[in-house]
Design a protein around this motif. Structure first.
Motif, short mmCIF file in Angstrom:
data_model
loop_
_atom_site.label_atom_id
_atom_site.label_comp_id
_atom_site.label_asym_id
_atom_site.label_seq_id
_atom_site.Cartn_x
_atom_site.Cartn_y
_atom_site.Cartn_z
N LYS A 197 -2.45 4.38 3.54
CA LYS A 197 -2.99 3.76 2.35
C LYS A 197 -3.13 4.82 1.25
O LYS A 197 -3.72 5.88 1.48
N LYS A 257 -4.94 -3.89 -12.62
CA LYS A 257 -4.12 -5.10 -12.49
C LYS A 257 -2.63 -4.75 -12.39
O LYS A 257 -1.91 -5.29 -11.56
N MET A 314 -1.87 -3.27 -8.92
CA MET A 314 -1.86 -4.27 -7.85
C MET A 314 -0.61 -5.14 -7.91
O MET A 314 -0.03 -5.49 -6.88
N GLU A 315 -0.19 -5.49 -9.11
CA GLU A 315 1.03 -6.30 -9.25
C GLU A 315 2.26 -5.53 -8.79
O GLU A 315 3.16 -6.08 -8.16
N GLU A 357 2.17 -4.92 -4.80
CA GLU A 357 2.26 -6.15 -4.01
C GLU A 357 3.70 -6.49 -3.67
O GLU A 357 4.02 -6.90 -2.56
N THR A 358 4.61 -6.27 -4.64
CA THR A 358 6.02 -6.61 -4.41
C THR A 358 6.67 -5.65 -3.41
O THR A 358 7.70 -5.98 -2.81
N ASN A 368 4.86 -4.22 -0.88
CA ASN A 368 4.03 -4.23 0.33
C ASN A 368 3.44 -2.85 0.63
O ASN A 368 3.47 -2.37 1.77
N LYS A 407 0.06 -0.45 0.60
CA LYS A 407 -1.39 -0.55 0.64
C LYS A 407 -2.02 0.56 -0.21
O LYS A 407 -1.65 1.73 -0.11
#
Length: 243
Positions: free
Chosen positions: A2, A20, A23-24, A27-28, A30, A32
């Motif tokens: 992580k 934000k 995180m965006e 997320e794509t 994967n 952590k």
């Protein structure tokens, strides 16, 4: 693993925006992450003194310690954390080199630019794999023989009379030709003309002054006043700083 990513800005709206965007982006892929938020440089430094961070997104102008001072204090104990400035002030672009800045992103933040900076940082850490790029080579003719030289071994080219000297890591090779002919063979993204008689490999540049270019191997070559601005801008855009 992580990744620990810190955001430091004295405007909470900007902190939340950067969070934000992070995180965006992750997320794509994967990936952590653990995001830590700070509203002043002092708190960020205190955290860094006893905790590990992988990436820091840092504002330039803040109340108390500014971004450069905060980064300088962090660098006193940590040479490895990746620092990315996110700021509305373009005039600080040349100051960031003293603290080994990875990127310099201007507000308002462009999503594509931000994501590229983050992905490039994660690649360095090793959590995002990049496809292997095919090595590039320069092929020259000398005495009816083809000579192949890897781009990443070339430091610079020097011109004299009707010859060009290739100054490489392990050898120097001269051949008959001109810089105009050489430019047709080279990848323009890797090399730049710094002087009438010199073309440098951008990846081999360590430092640029108003009079010379210092290469990573210790060699110094002149930079002309006419070319100095373009050389600096090209170096910044290709290396760590994105305007």
């Amino acid at each position: 693993m992580k990744l620990n990513i810190a955001i430091c800005d004295d405007e909470i709206l900007q902190v939340n925006l950067v969070e934000k965007l992070i995180m965006e982006a992750v997320e794509t892929e994967n990936i952590k992450v653990n995001i830590l938020k700070f509203l002043c440089g002092e708190d960020l430094i205190a955290y860094c003194n006893s905790n590990k961070l992988h990436i820091i997104f840092l504002d330039m102008e803040m109340k108390g310690l500014d971004g450069i001072e905060s980064a300088r204090k962090i660098r006193e104990k940590n040479d490895n954390v990746i620092i990315i400035f996110v700021t509305g002030y373009k005039e600080y672009v040349f100051d960031v080199f003293e603290v080994n800045t990875f990127r310099y992103i201007l507000k308002p933040v462009k999503i594509e630019q931000f994501q590229k900076a983050l992905y490039d940082a994660i690649k360095i850490i090793g959590e995002l794999k990049e496809p292997q790029k095919e090595e590039e080579f320069l092929v020259i003719n000398k005495n009816k023989e083809k000579i192949i030289i890897a781009y990443n071994s070339i430091n610079y080219f020097e011109k004299y009379k009707n010859k060009v000297m290739v100054m490489a890591d392990n050898q120097n090779i001269e051949f008959y030709g001109t810089f105009n002919e050489l430019n047709m063979l080279l990848n323009g993204d890797r090399f730049i003309r710094v002087h009438q008689g010199y073309i440098a490999n951008i990846d081999k540049i360590e430092l640029i002054t108003s009079k010379e270019v210092l290469l990573k191997n210790g060699n110094r070559i002149p930079v002309s006043r006419r070319n100095a601005k373009e050389v600096k801008e090209t170096f910044l855009s290709r290396k760590r700083v994105k305007l």
